[in-house]
Design an enzyme around this catalytic site. Sequence first.
Site, mmCIF file in Angstrom:
data_model
loop_
_atom_site.group_PDB
_atom_site.id
_atom_site.type_symbol
_atom_site.label_atom_id
_atom_site.label_comp_id
_atom_site.label_asym_id
_atom_site.label_seq_id
_atom_site.Cartn_x
_atom_site.Cartn_y
_atom_site.Cartn_z
ATOM 1 N N HIS A 190 -31.002 24.469 -17.272
ATOM 2 C CA HIS A 190 -31.148 25.561 -16.311
ATOM 3 C C HIS A 190 -31.547 25.109 -14.907
ATOM 4 C CE1 HIS A 190 -30.410 28.045 -19.805
ATOM 5 N NE2 HIS A 190 -29.868 28.837 -18.907
ATOM 6 N N ARG A 334 -27.590 40.920 -18.468
ATOM 7 C CA ARG A 334 -27.742 40.361 -19.817
ATOM 8 C C ARG A 334 -29.149 40.642 -20.309
ATOM 9 N NH1 ARG A 334 -27.178 34.016 -20.885
ATOM 10 N NH2 ARG A 334 -29.155 33.898 -19.794
ATOM 11 N N GLU A 433 -20.969 32.950 -27.555
ATOM 12 C CA GLU A 433 -21.606 31.645 -27.333
ATOM 13 C C GLU A 433 -21.707 30.861 -28.633
ATOM 14 O OE1 GLU A 433 -24.863 31.933 -24.223
ATOM 15 O OE2 GLU A 433 -25.247 33.738 -25.375
ATOM 16 N N ASP A 457 -23.409 27.373 -23.967
ATOM 17 C CA ASP A 457 -23.843 27.339 -25.357
ATOM 18 C C ASP A 457 -22.668 27.133 -26.306
ATOM 19 O OD1 ASP A 457 -26.667 27.507 -25.453
ATOM 20 O OD2 ASP A 457 -26.526 29.526 -24.644
ATOM 21 N N CYS A 504 -18.904 33.498 -18.305
ATOM 22 C CA CYS A 504 -20.023 33.283 -17.384
ATOM 23 C C CYS A 504 -20.686 31.929 -17.606
ATOM 24 C CB CYS A 504 -21.040 34.415 -17.491
ATOM 25 S SG CYS A 504 -21.682 34.605 -19.150
HETATM 26 C C1 PEP Z 1 -23.919 30.156 -21.501
HETATM 27 O O1 PEP Z 1 -24.475 29.787 -22.532
HETATM 28 O O2 PEP Z 1 -22.793 29.765 -21.150
HETATM 29 C C2 PEP Z 1 -24.597 31.088 -20.589
HETATM 30 C C3 PEP Z 1 -23.997 31.568 -19.526
HETATM 31 O O3 PEP Z 1 -25.911 31.393 -20.875
HETATM 32 P P1 PEP Z 1 -27.136 30.424 -20.507
HETATM 33 O O4 PEP Z 1 -26.607 29.288 -19.685
HETATM 34 O O5 PEP Z 1 -28.134 31.235 -19.776
HETATM 35 O O6 PEP Z 1 -27.573 29.998 -21.874
HETATM 36 MG MG MG Z 2 -26.213 30.874 -23.213
#
Ligand code: PEP
Ligand code: MG
Length: 579
Positions: A190, A334, A433, A457, A504
């Site tokens: 992140h 989300r 995911e 994910d 996304c």
């Molecule tokens: C993903 O897993 O692609 C996603 C957009 O969610 P995060 O990156 O917040 O896990």
């Molecule tokens: Mg994710």
Amino acid sequence: MHWKGIAAASGYAIGPAFLLKEMDVSIERRTVPADQIDGEISRFEQNVVQAVKELEEIKEQTRQKLGSEEAEIFSAHILVLQDPEFIGAVKEKLKADSINAEAALQDITENFVAMFENMDNEYMRERAADIRDVSGRVLKHLAGVEQQTIADSDQPVVLFAHDLTPSDTAQLDRERVAGFVTSIGGRTSHSAIMARSMGIPAVVGLKDVIDAVQPGDYVIVDGDEGDVYVNPDTATIEQYRAKQEKYKARVAQWEKIKDEPSITQDGYRVELVANIGNPHDAIGARKNGAEGIGLYRTEFLYMGKTDFPSEQEQFEAYKAVAETFAKQSPIIIRSLDIGGDKELPYLNLQREMNPFLGYRAIRLCLHEPELFKTQLRAILRASAHGNIKLMYPMIASIQELRQANKLLDEVKEELDAKSIPYNKEMEVGIMIEVPAAAMVADQLVKEVDFFSIGTNDLVQYTMAADRMNEKVSYLSQPFNPAVLRLIDKVITAARESGKWTGMCGEMAGNLTAIPILLGLGLSEFSMSAASILPARALLQKLRYEDTKKLAASVLQMETEEEIKEYVRREVPAIQEIRG
Ligand code: PEP
Ligand code: MG
């Protein structure tokens, strides 16, 4: 010196190195005569006041720059300095042992830290880090040590750190930080995602880099290729200055298509929307040409504070995002995705062996219905103020989707009973995911309005490779045929039911991936704000009919390398845009 790490956020940074590591302050221990004890106590108190003042300033700067959620992190630090138990214990120790303030503070800090670190509860362990941090700040004041800050440098710096948490990253000042390099992390950790959304070039996963770099070394960071040069020769510097200039020129070109539609040469239109972590990001997203929001990661509203955000606080944040855009612009919120690399100390979660395979996202929300329903209520209420859609993360089975929808129905009934307005037609979708969800997309689609593929994910679960672990980052392959076939399966299932699919995960903003995804029939691409304009520039050069053929060929190929090379050869526009 030259290193190769993981390219985490595009662009080039050139500047002096700034090392973010704990500064050692050596403590002088001395006995204080009885008649000077009161004076010593007041010296301690004055320095605590100074430290609080400094924290208040940092908090205010953070609030102005990034919003109140991020600023809350510093409230926790201020609370430590206002805690009578902690401060009282230092004064008692000073008096009882007739020692100087530095020594008393150090002793009490060690006691408190040891006590908190030994507790089983995560929240308390986190407090140990706060106490150490804050105590270090007061010690530096007492010792009169000038803290070197990024602001001391007369030019933007390249930050080197072992790790940056998502909240550390959120606090970076774009004007002063040209780029950053960390020893741990992957492309979809992140902090890397935040760096991309802030437009800060970054390279991650460079082990031991901190030990080799000296403060002030001249550094180049290539966030596209993952290269880091320390004290390079003049030819390399010249080469990168030229690259930087060209990059700036390209960015200026893209500005011109900010308000243009995302449409291909043969008139096929898709939506280019942004991923955001807080309402402040929405403003940047709009400036960067986003047509709406494809992923609002609401967990950042919960992180970096000492307690849950209230329903009203959430409602206001969600409404603020909707109001940043025109009434009809899609805003996908989300529901809470805590767990994995995103911790929530005050939830008192147990440490897990495999946090990414554990108690996270929808699993946690279904287990904590009151927490979940508060958020659903805030989202529904905000839906009266814009085109808000709700999406659940990490759905692995149809039962989870049904359970979540059941709670949503309960909240709707409660709102109806009180005549509180909300959009009764609010669309509800799920993130794909988990490979299990992709495999049964044809069943799930009957009970949702849309899908949004979370490749960060989906890739880690398909390839069984932790997205935070740089040792297995070679398996982080969004172009792997296994991943592409799952994506195809999901989009096809949605299309056959007349529903739409977005994406996304970080893949949606990858220029090499865009022609494939377009050809597979993806309707909505949600990405870091900084990726939107290059993506639009590429789309405007593509022909949808050609990308359909390209995608069909790619699905027959065997390796990620083969696929990437093929697409780059077939679509020269990718290279023109990358420069
Ligand atoms: C993903 O897993 O692609 C996603 C957009 O969610 P995060 O990156 O917040 O896990
Ligand atoms: Mg994710």
